[in-house]
Design a protein around this motif. Structure first.
Motif, PDB file in Angstrom:
ATOM      1  N   GLU A 188       0.785  -1.141  -0.059  1.00  0.00           N
ATOM      2  CA  GLU A 188      -0.027  -0.041  -0.122  1.00  0.00           C
ATOM      3  C   GLU A 188       0.860   1.283   0.143  1.00  0.00           C
ATOM      4  O   GLU A 188       1.888   1.331   0.725  1.00  0.00           O
ATOM      5  N   GLY A 189       0.476   2.314  -0.804  1.00  0.00           N
ATOM      6  CA  GLY A 189       1.200   3.303  -0.958  1.00  0.00           C
ATOM      7  C   GLY A 189       1.937   3.746  -2.281  1.00  0.00           C
ATOM      8  O   GLY A 189       2.328   4.813  -2.445  1.00  0.00           O
ATOM      9  N   ASN A 190       1.771   2.810  -3.049  1.00  0.00           N
ATOM     10  CA  ASN A 190       2.158   3.059  -4.515  1.00  0.00           C
ATOM     11  C   ASN A 190       1.256   3.192  -5.577  1.00  0.00           C
ATOM     12  O   ASN A 190       1.619   3.147  -6.753  1.00  0.00           O
ATOM     13  N   GLU A 191       0.019   3.492  -5.141  1.00  0.00           N
ATOM     14  CA  GLU A 191      -1.092   3.598  -6.182  1.00  0.00           C
ATOM     15  C   GLU A 191      -0.925   4.750  -6.880  1.00  0.00           C
ATOM     16  O   GLU A 191      -0.832   6.024  -6.596  1.00  0.00           O
ATOM     17  N   GLY A 192      -0.961   4.456  -8.337  1.00  0.00           N
ATOM     18  CA  GLY A 192      -0.872   5.653  -9.148  1.00  0.00           C
ATOM     19  C   GLY A 192       0.661   6.097  -9.465  1.00  0.00           C
ATOM     20  O   GLY A 192       0.870   7.134 -10.051  1.00  0.00           O
ATOM     21  N   PHE A 193       1.601   5.470  -8.868  1.00  0.00           N
ATOM     22  CA  PHE A 193       3.012   5.769  -9.065  1.00  0.00           C
ATOM     23  C   PHE A 193       3.407   5.452 -10.511  1.00  0.00           C
ATOM     24  O   PHE A 193       3.060   4.448 -11.039  1.00  0.00           O
ATOM     25  N   GLY A 194       3.829   6.577 -11.190  1.00  0.00           N
ATOM     26  CA  GLY A 194       4.383   6.312 -12.798  1.00  0.00           C
ATOM     27  C   GLY A 194       3.128   6.529 -13.631  1.00  0.00           C
ATOM     28  O   GLY A 194       3.548   6.645 -14.705  1.00  0.00           O
ATOM     29  N   CYS A 197       0.390  11.420 -11.977  1.00  0.00           N
ATOM     30  CA  CYS A 197       1.209  12.161 -11.123  1.00  0.00           C
ATOM     31  C   CYS A 197       0.510  12.563  -9.656  1.00  0.00           C
ATOM     32  O   CYS A 197       0.788  13.766  -9.430  1.00  0.00           O
ATOM     33  N   PRO A 198      -0.326  11.579  -9.320  1.00  0.00           N
ATOM     34  CA  PRO A 198      -0.735  11.935  -8.087  1.00  0.00           C
ATOM     35  C   PRO A 198       0.376  12.053  -7.076  1.00  0.00           C
ATOM     36  O   PRO A 198       1.417  11.295  -7.288  1.00  0.00           O
ATOM     37  N   ARG A 199       0.224  12.740  -5.916  1.00  0.00           N
ATOM     38  CA  ARG A 199       1.344  12.948  -5.020  1.00  0.00           C
ATOM     39  C   ARG A 199       1.258  11.687  -4.039  1.00  0.00           C
ATOM     40  O   ARG A 199       0.321  11.144  -3.469  1.00  0.00           O
ATOM     41  N   ILE A 200       2.574  11.411  -4.090  1.00  0.00           N
ATOM     42  CA  ILE A 200       2.799  10.254  -3.354  1.00  0.00           C
ATOM     43  C   ILE A 200       4.272  10.182  -2.419  1.00  0.00           C
ATOM     44  O   ILE A 200       5.008  10.892  -2.858  1.00  0.00           O
ATOM     45  N   GLY A 201       3.972   9.806  -1.490  1.00  0.00           N
ATOM     46  CA  GLY A 201       5.355   9.826  -0.293  1.00  0.00           C
ATOM     47  C   GLY A 201       5.183   8.710   0.679  1.00  0.00           C
ATOM     48  O   GLY A 201       4.286   8.686   1.449  1.00  0.00           O
ATOM     49  N   THR A 202       6.007   7.737   0.229  1.00  0.00           N
ATOM     50  CA  THR A 202       5.910   6.422   1.037  1.00  0.00           C
ATOM     51  C   THR A 202       7.062   6.075   1.289  1.00  0.00           C
ATOM     52  O   THR A 202       7.951   5.926   0.657  1.00  0.00           O
ATOM     53  N   ARG A 203       7.297   5.544   2.640  1.00  0.00           N
ATOM     54  CA  ARG A 203       8.546   4.890   3.084  1.00  0.00           C
ATOM     55  C   ARG A 203       7.880   3.738   3.725  1.00  0.00           C
ATOM     56  O   ARG A 203       7.250   3.894   5.014  1.00  0.00           O
ATOM     57  N   ALA A 204       8.244   2.676   3.593  1.00  0.00           N
ATOM     58  CA  ALA A 204       7.571   1.242   4.162  1.00  0.00           C
ATOM     59  C   ALA A 204       8.651   0.243   3.988  1.00  0.00           C
ATOM     60  O   ALA A 204       9.537   0.038   3.067  1.00  0.00           O
ATOM     61  N   VAL A 205       8.423  -0.775   4.859  1.00  0.00           N
ATOM     62  CA  VAL A 205       8.985  -2.121   4.688  1.00  0.00           C
ATOM     63  C   VAL A 205       8.030  -3.147   4.585  1.00  0.00           C
ATOM     64  O   VAL A 205       7.100  -3.211   5.324  1.00  0.00           O
ATOM     65  N   PHE A 206       7.938  -4.027   3.754  1.00  0.00           N
ATOM     66  CA  PHE A 206       6.936  -5.020   3.213  1.00  0.00           C
ATOM     67  C   PHE A 206       7.469  -6.277   3.520  1.00  0.00           C
ATOM     68  O   PHE A 206       8.594  -6.541   2.663  1.00  0.00           O
ATOM     69  N   GLY A 217       0.389 -14.660   3.192  1.00  0.00           N
ATOM     70  CA  GLY A 217       0.491 -13.856   4.359  1.00  0.00           C
ATOM     71  C   GLY A 217       1.496 -12.561   3.978  1.00  0.00           C
ATOM     72  O   GLY A 217       2.270 -12.810   3.508  1.00  0.00           O
ATOM     73  N   PHE A 218       1.115 -11.412   4.822  1.00  0.00           N
ATOM     74  CA  PHE A 218       2.129 -10.534   4.556  1.00  0.00           C
ATOM     75  C   PHE A 218       1.824  -9.418   5.725  1.00  0.00           C
ATOM     76  O   PHE A 218       0.885  -9.432   6.477  1.00  0.00           O
ATOM     77  N   GLU A 219       2.970  -8.555   5.710  1.00  0.00           N
ATOM     78  CA  GLU A 219       2.807  -7.349   7.030  1.00  0.00           C
ATOM     79  C   GLU A 219       3.433  -6.232   6.269  1.00  0.00           C
ATOM     80  O   GLU A 219       4.536  -6.220   5.495  1.00  0.00           O
ATOM     81  N   GLN A 220       2.952  -4.978   6.574  1.00  0.00           N
ATOM     82  CA  GLN A 220       3.769  -3.872   6.120  1.00  0.00           C
ATOM     83  C   GLN A 220       3.741  -2.681   7.301  1.00  0.00           C
ATOM     84  O   GLN A 220       3.088  -2.670   8.091  1.00  0.00           O
ATOM     85  N   VAL A 221       5.123  -2.219   7.277  1.00  0.00           N
ATOM     86  CA  VAL A 221       5.580  -1.327   8.422  1.00  0.00           C
ATOM     87  C   VAL A 221       5.935  -0.076   7.822  1.00  0.00           C
ATOM     88  O   VAL A 221       7.015  -0.030   7.221  1.00  0.00           O
ATOM     89  N   ASN A 222       5.020   0.917   8.009  1.00  0.00           N
ATOM     90  CA  ASN A 222       5.260   2.334   7.385  1.00  0.00           C
ATOM     91  C   ASN A 222       5.997   3.223   8.347  1.00  0.00           C
ATOM     92  O   ASN A 222       5.887   2.961   9.725  1.00  0.00           O
ATOM     93  N   TYR A 223       6.728   3.982   7.914  1.00  0.00           N
ATOM     94  CA  TYR A 223       7.698   4.715   8.627  1.00  0.00           C
ATOM     95  C   TYR A 223       8.090   6.205   8.027  1.00  0.00           C
ATOM     96  O   TYR A 223       7.508   6.313   6.994  1.00  0.00           O
TER      97      TYR A 223
END
Length: 223
Positions: A188-194, A197-206, A217-223
């Protein structure tokens, strides 16, 4: 070679919880190698038991920045031991708390996480077969994505810095550079990237994985 089913993992976790309850709280965390528990509980789909909850918490803690560590550090679970029973499940049962001998511990190394560098070591037994495919299913993405219009001409500026960590046939973890297209659909957080040009600012470990039965299964940690 067969790995334990979810039922077997539940039985293991219950027995481990019972054995661990008689140990003083200050030393309980040291009564079994946590990576043996991670290995067993991950293969069984993280059953709802206290030892597996602790193992999963450590699995996720390791990808919580910073630094980002391999979530499973299989080299810390010594499985090449001279047991009379060679089955992997029996090895793990004993290493994770069923044996009456002192738990095997390994000193914690200081490992630099550089691009395309191997981290730690592989397993001390052959894990290249299908019984251990769930290890190779683990993927870690350390991602920074930025996108937005700048300047008078509304030029779209995009930045993508992504590392992909995965396990090879020996159980060794390696980092490499990756592209935004490689991020899993559950990220989550890369929707529309490329795109427009919606504004995106995402830092995460998935991190995502499949257990021994193929359940995702999955987990995402945003920071």
């Amino acid at each position: 070679m067969h790995f334990p089913t979810k039922k077997h993992v539940l039985l293991f976790a219950a027995a481990l919880a019972f054995a661990n309850s008689s140990v003083p709280s200050s030393t309980r965390a040291q009564t079994y190698p946590i990576d043996c528990a991670i290995l067993l509980c991950l293969s069984g789909g993280w059953p709802a038991a206290i030892p597996c909850a602790r193992a999963r918490a450590e699995f996720i803690r390791r990808i919580t920045p910073w630094p980002v560590e391999p979530p499973l550090q299989i080299w810390r679970c010594p499985m090449h031991v001279g047991f009379e029973t060679p089955a992997p499940s029996e090895r793990l049962h004993r290493l994770a708390g069923f044996n009456t001998r002192p738990a095997v511990t390994i000193a914690r190394e200081i490992e630099a996480l550089r691009l395309a560098q191997a981290v730690g070591h592989g397993a001390d037994i052959d894990v290249s077969g299908s019984a251990f495919a769930f290890i190779r299913s683990i993927d870690v993405f350390d991602a920074y994505l930025s996108q937005g219009a700048v300047g008078e001409g509304e030029h779209c500026r995009r930045t993508a810095q992504i590392r992909h960590g995965s396990y090879d046939s020996t159980g060794q973890f390696r980092w490499r550079l990756a592209s935004p297209d490689e991020l899993p659909p559950a990220f989550e957080g890369n929707e529309g990237f490329g795109t427009v040009c919606p504004r995106i600012g995402t830092r995460a470990v998935f991190v995502d994985w499949k257990d021994s039965e193929g359940t995702y299964g999955f987990e995402q940690v945003n920071y």
